[in-house]
Design an enzyme around this catalytic site. Structure first.
Site, PDB file in Angstrom:
ATOM      1  N   CYS A 156      -1.705  -0.055  12.005  1.00  0.00           N
ATOM      2  CA  CYS A 156      -1.822  -1.026  10.908  1.00  0.00           C
ATOM      3  C   CYS A 156      -1.063  -0.518   9.682  1.00  0.00           C
ATOM      4  O   CYS A 156      -1.359   0.575   9.180  1.00  0.00           O
ATOM      5  CB  CYS A 156      -3.302  -1.237  10.572  1.00  0.00           C
ATOM      6  SG  CYS A 156      -3.552  -2.126   9.026  1.00  0.00           S
ATOM      7  N   GLU A 191      -9.337  -2.935   0.971  1.00  0.00           N
ATOM      8  CA  GLU A 191      -8.016  -3.342   0.463  1.00  0.00           C
ATOM      9  C   GLU A 191      -7.174  -2.077   0.211  1.00  0.00           C
ATOM     10  O   GLU A 191      -7.517  -1.226  -0.611  1.00  0.00           O
ATOM     11  CB  GLU A 191      -8.092  -4.172  -0.825  1.00  0.00           C
ATOM     12  CG  GLU A 191      -8.522  -5.609  -0.597  1.00  0.00           C
ATOM     13  CD  GLU A 191      -7.489  -6.405   0.221  1.00  0.00           C
ATOM     14  OE1 GLU A 191      -6.280  -6.225   0.025  1.00  0.00           O
ATOM     15  OE2 GLU A 191      -7.931  -7.179   1.082  1.00  0.00           O
TER      16      GLU A 191
HETATM   17  N1  LIG Z   1      -4.888  -7.083   2.382  1.00  0.00           N
HETATM   18  C1  LIG Z   1      -5.449  -6.146   3.333  1.00  0.00           C
HETATM   19  C2  LIG Z   1      -4.858  -6.430   4.697  1.00  0.00           C
HETATM   20  C3  LIG Z   1      -5.537  -5.657   5.821  1.00  0.00           C
HETATM   21  C4  LIG Z   1      -5.222  -6.252   7.197  1.00  0.00           C
HETATM   22  O1  LIG Z   1      -4.699  -7.359   7.309  1.00  0.00           O
HETATM   23  N2  LIG Z   1      -5.561  -5.488   8.257  1.00  0.00           N
HETATM   24  C5  LIG Z   1      -5.390  -5.994   9.595  1.00  0.00           C
HETATM   25  C6  LIG Z   1      -4.807  -4.950  10.540  1.00  0.00           C
HETATM   26  S1  LIG Z   1      -3.148  -4.474  10.129  1.00  0.00           S
HETATM   27  C7  LIG Z   1      -6.763  -6.333  10.174  1.00  0.00           C
HETATM   28  O2  LIG Z   1      -7.725  -5.633   9.932  1.00  0.00           O
HETATM   29  N3  LIG Z   1      -6.818  -7.380  10.982  1.00  0.00           N
HETATM   30  C8  LIG Z   1      -8.021  -7.761  11.680  1.00  0.00           C
HETATM   31  C9  LIG Z   1      -8.408  -9.166  11.408  1.00  0.00           C
HETATM   32  O3  LIG Z   1      -7.795  -9.823  10.536  1.00  0.00           O
HETATM   33  O4  LIG Z   1      -9.331  -9.641  12.056  1.00  0.00           O
HETATM   34  C10 LIG Z   1      -5.177  -4.709   2.853  1.00  0.00           C
HETATM   35  O5  LIG Z   1      -4.213  -4.524   2.095  1.00  0.00           O
HETATM   36  O6  LIG Z   1      -5.954  -3.799   3.188  1.00  0.00           O
END
Ligand SMILES: N[C@@H](CCC(=O)N[C@@H](CS)C(=O)NCC(=O)O)C(=O)O
Length: 242
Positions: A29, A82
């Site tokens: 990620c 975040e």
């Molecule tokens: N805006 C968040 C984005 C985090 C994100 O999108 N993580 C993804 C993995 S790269 C996630 O956990 N996806 C699982 C889901 O959306 O169910 C940050 O900056 O931490």
């Protein structure tokens, strides 16, 4: 690459000992990568719990209300989510080395650039995972336009890094996508000819970043990133063995 990712049915590991920090992460990620870079550069002891995001453990929403990664357990009852907020929290908790520029105007500009970088991350995501693929040249055109302010900032700063003589917050918050820059070409089996003459400063920045200690410590090679993305797209992903 073999990395255990906890999934549905797996119990939540006991809290890290001695108030140590814990990052809930996923090995590929880019947002969790941001948090790992911030932890690494601060030299704070931390452990990592990797999460299988296709079969999420039942307890994940108790850690992150949206069931995402990254999430930082600060070891004192606080959980920060975040990626930028995690890096900012770490910068406050561990002042050395400082990640934000001391100059308030520069800091404000860098915050805006980090925010604007969301456009690049979105184009990257569409080029790799998008269902309706456009020719890669179209994505490239959009990326080139979105990256111009970053080249301009490096020119104006007159340093190798956005942070000055060493990388700072802006450098680390955009690095995960620079590390993955070749993945769209590999996945789509098409050349993406980045106009090198337009971005001399950004290209020098990328080479210099590769030599940074925190970047090296958290690096994953391009082929492994591409294997992850390909398996995700094909629906054959085994998080534990990429
Ligand atoms: N805006 C968040 C984005 C985090 C994100 O999108 N993580 C993804 C993995 S790269 C996630 O956990 N996806 C699982 C889901 O959306 O169910 C940050 O900056 O931490």
């Amino acid at each position: 690459m073999s990395t255990k990712h906890l999934k549905k049915g797996d119990p939540q590991p006991a809290a890290a000992e001695g108030g140590k920090l814990r990052l809930y992460s996923m090995a590929f990620c880019p947002y969790a990568h941001r948090a790992r870079l911030a932890l690494q550069v601060k030299g704070a002891p931390f452990d990592i719990v990797n999460i299988n995001l296709l079969e999420k453990p039942e307890w994940l929403t108790a850690v992150h209300p949206q069931g995402k990664v990254p999430a930082l357990d600060a070891g004192d009852g606080r959980i920060v989510v975040e990626s930028l907020d995690i890096a900012d929290f770490l910068d406050g908790k561990f002042p050395e080395p400082p990640l934000w520029p001391a100059d308030e105007d520069t800091k404000a500009r860098h915050k805006k650039l980090i925010d604007d970088f969301g456009k690049v991350a979105k184009i990257f995501y569409e080029a790799v995972y998008g269902k309706e693929k456009r020719p890669l040249g179209d994505y490239l055109e959009d990326i080139v336009a979105a990256l111009q302010p970053f080249e301009d900032e490096l020119v104006a700063g007159g340093n190798l890094f956005f942070g000055g003589s060493c990388p700072g917050m802006l450098d680390y918050m955009i690095w995960p996508w620079a590390e993955r820059a070749k993945v769209p070409s590999i996945i789509n089996k098409q050349e993406m000819n980045f106009p090198k003459d337009k971005f001399p400063k950004l290209l020098a920045w990328r080479e210099a970043m590769k030599e940074d200690g925190a970047v090296k410590a958290q690096a994953v090679d391009t082929e492994t990133h591409a294997r992850f993305s390909r398996a995700y797209v094909d629906g054959t992903l085994d998080y534990d063995n990429v």
